[in-house]
Write a protein that holds these residues in place. Sequence first.
Motif, short mmCIF file in Angstrom:
data_model
loop_
_atom_site.label_atom_id
_atom_site.label_comp_id
_atom_site.label_asym_id
_atom_site.label_seq_id
_atom_site.Cartn_x
_atom_site.Cartn_y
_atom_site.Cartn_z
N GLY A 139 0.80 -1.22 0.00
CA GLY A 139 0.00 0.00 0.00
C GLY A 139 0.83 1.27 0.00
N CYS A 140 0.14 2.40 0.03
CA CYS A 140 0.83 3.68 0.00
C CYS A 140 -0.06 4.74 0.62
N ASP A 141 0.54 5.59 1.46
CA ASP A 141 -0.20 6.68 2.10
C ASP A 141 0.12 8.04 1.50
N ASN A 142 0.82 8.07 0.39
CA ASN A 142 1.32 9.36 -0.09
C ASN A 142 0.33 10.17 -0.92
N TYR A 143 -0.55 9.50 -1.58
CA TYR A 143 -1.55 10.21 -2.38
C TYR A 143 -0.95 11.28 -3.28
N CYS A 144 0.08 10.93 -4.03
CA CYS A 144 0.55 11.84 -5.09
C CYS A 144 -0.67 12.09 -5.97
N SER A 145 -0.83 13.33 -6.44
CA SER A 145 -2.14 13.71 -6.97
C SER A 145 -2.54 12.96 -8.25
N TYR A 146 -1.55 12.40 -8.96
CA TYR A 146 -1.85 11.71 -10.23
C TYR A 146 -2.09 10.21 -10.05
N CYS A 147 -1.85 9.69 -8.84
CA CYS A 147 -1.61 8.25 -8.72
C CYS A 147 -2.79 7.48 -8.12
N ILE A 148 -3.09 6.38 -8.76
CA ILE A 148 -4.24 5.57 -8.34
C ILE A 148 -3.86 4.52 -7.29
N VAL A 149 -2.54 4.30 -7.12
CA VAL A 149 -2.08 3.19 -6.27
C VAL A 149 -2.68 3.20 -4.85
N PRO A 150 -2.70 4.35 -4.14
CA PRO A 150 -3.27 4.32 -2.79
C PRO A 150 -4.73 3.86 -2.78
N TYR A 151 -5.45 4.09 -3.88
CA TYR A 151 -6.86 3.70 -3.93
C TYR A 151 -7.02 2.21 -4.21
N LYS A 203 1.85 17.00 -5.51
CA LYS A 203 1.89 16.68 -4.07
C LYS A 203 3.04 15.74 -3.74
N ARG A 204 4.22 16.03 -4.28
CA ARG A 204 5.36 15.15 -4.06
C ARG A 204 6.14 15.51 -2.78
N GLN A 205 5.96 16.70 -2.27
CA GLN A 205 6.57 17.10 -0.98
C GLN A 205 8.10 17.22 -0.99
N ALA A 229 11.98 11.04 -9.68
CA ALA A 229 11.91 12.50 -9.50
C ALA A 229 10.55 13.02 -9.97
N GLN A 230 10.00 12.41 -10.97
CA GLN A 230 8.69 12.73 -11.61
C GLN A 230 8.72 14.04 -12.39
N SER A 231 9.32 15.11 -11.84
CA SER A 231 9.41 16.37 -12.57
C SER A 231 10.58 17.17 -12.00
N SER A 254 12.20 4.03 -3.93
CA SER A 254 12.51 5.02 -2.91
C SER A 254 11.84 6.36 -3.23
N HIS A 255 11.05 6.87 -2.29
CA HIS A 255 10.45 8.20 -2.48
C HIS A 255 11.48 9.23 -1.97
N PRO A 256 11.80 10.26 -2.79
CA PRO A 256 12.81 11.23 -2.35
C PRO A 256 12.47 11.88 -1.01
N GLY A 301 8.38 -2.45 -2.23
CA GLY A 301 7.35 -1.65 -1.58
C GLY A 301 7.10 -0.43 -2.43
N GLN A 302 5.92 0.16 -2.31
CA GLN A 302 5.60 1.36 -3.09
C GLN A 302 6.53 2.50 -2.67
N ASN A 303 6.90 2.50 -1.39
CA ASN A 303 7.81 3.53 -0.88
C ASN A 303 8.63 2.90 0.24
FE1 SF4 Z 1 2.45 6.19 -3.68
FE2 SF4 Z 1 4.34 6.11 -5.59
FE3 SF4 Z 1 1.78 6.48 -6.27
FE4 SF4 Z 1 3.11 8.46 -5.02
S1 SF4 Z 1 3.58 7.61 -7.09
S2 SF4 Z 1 1.02 7.71 -4.52
S3 SF4 Z 1 4.46 7.29 -3.67
S4 SF4 Z 1 2.64 4.66 -5.31
#
Ligand code: SF4
Length: 456
Positions: A165-177, A285-287, A273-275, A246-248, A209-211
């Motif tokens: 799972g993942c708690d980061n909720y990057c604004s584009y990402c469906i993974v946490p859902y 919302k990468r923080q 890095a994503q951007s 690894s999330h930066p 792991g997702q992160n």
């Molecule tokens: Fe989680 Fe990675 Fe998706 Fe961000 S990009 S919400 S860190 S799975």
Amino acid sequence: MISKPKNLKDSSLKVYIKTFGCQMNKLDTELSIGSLTKKGYSFAEDENDADVILLNTCSVRDKAEHKVYSQLGSLRSQKEKNPELILGVLGCMAQNEGDKIFKRMPHVNLVCGTRMFSRLPELLDEISGSNKHVLAIDEDGEVNFDRMVTQRQNRYNAFVSIMRGCDNYCSYCIVPYVRGREFSRTVTDIVDEVKKLADDGCKEITLLGQNVNSYGKGLDGKVTLATLLRELDPIDGIERIHFITSHPKDMTREILEAVGELPGVCEYLHMPAQSGSDRILEKMKRQYTSAHYRELVEMARSIVPGIKIASDFIVGFPGETEEDFQDTVDLLRDVRCQSSFIFKYSPRTGTAAMELVDDVIEETKKNRNHILLELQKKISTEENMKMHGKSVEILVEGESKSDAGRLVGRTRQNHIVVFSPPLEVNQAGVSSALSGTLINVEIADSTDLTLFGVIK
Ligand code: SF4
Ligand code: 5AD
């Protein structure tokens, strides 16, 4: 393709599982094979021989879901010829689409979400002979990590899930859902699993792991990825340890010091890095900022000499201007990643970025994708040329698929190395003789993706 595992008692139903998407999905397929094997199911080498066809799916981009729908469409005629055939959709897309899959594809029998894999045998038993629809996407379902260590494609390497799972909720990402809240496995469970893998001949593990950098959150005591690596490194037989992703924002000096100090932990980071634009990173919302990413890369290189960095980038995020894109180009040009996965932004229903207008036109997304790919190719080519004449240790994987008669292996930094077998080794047995061994080769040539070596 998953080949038939050994030591099966044959059951009446033969299963074929096709896996789409990331490493996490490959591991989920292995876990499913384990739970099905325990219940006496067997496995078909070819989907045409199967009584059950399962697609383990990905939802991260729209294209991934299209691919699965089109496969399901082409399986319709197979189901018409053989109405007993059980068709199932597993994983992220099952979780995301739910019973919409039955509406679009009524010939599908099973929709089984990301936390329901361990119930697969009973779900298939329920469908068998009835041809009914079964929907299993309970969000409170439990993931059972109890794997059969013998159910692996390769004896000498394995994925090991350390968190889900993942708690980061990057604004584009469906993974946490689709994969739910973040959850770390205990150190004891992970150490036990790795010891069993080592006893079974495994030499290389990849912690998944997702992160992975936030591993330990929610566990008792001060448990971090660094402390976990220190527990795993001394395990006898394990020669190489990798960890992804690894999330930066959660990268620490402590983790990098563990990578630098521990002999088994490999000098490789997958740190997306994503951007390169702070404006876009904020909207994502990468923080972290682009400057922070650069500092991390610098810190990694000073603590771990020779470390290679891989990244992911998304181009065409809502509102991305030419200037924002140029910031991404500059970031990649300056940090010189070894490799990058580059994606065009794909809006996902339910994510925060859906609120933003997807205003970068397709042609621009394509162009930016192409520019970044070409830049990465140039950097990889140049970096690989710097390896010429150097001797590197590789873990031999087997025969090269593209280069008949040659073998392929990987360096600790994840470079692919193709080389000719030594002359004194009998040709027919060469792959099995060397697979899974660590050998040194000297790099003589390269492209952007591959190094070519000779045994000295
Ligand atoms: Fe989680 Fe990675 Fe998706 Fe961000 S990009 S919400 S860190 S799975
Ligand atoms: N559109 C495009 N790429 C995406 N990724 C995740 N979500 C999306 C999306 N909606 C990419 C990110 C991530 C990788 C696994 O997939 O770069 O790191």
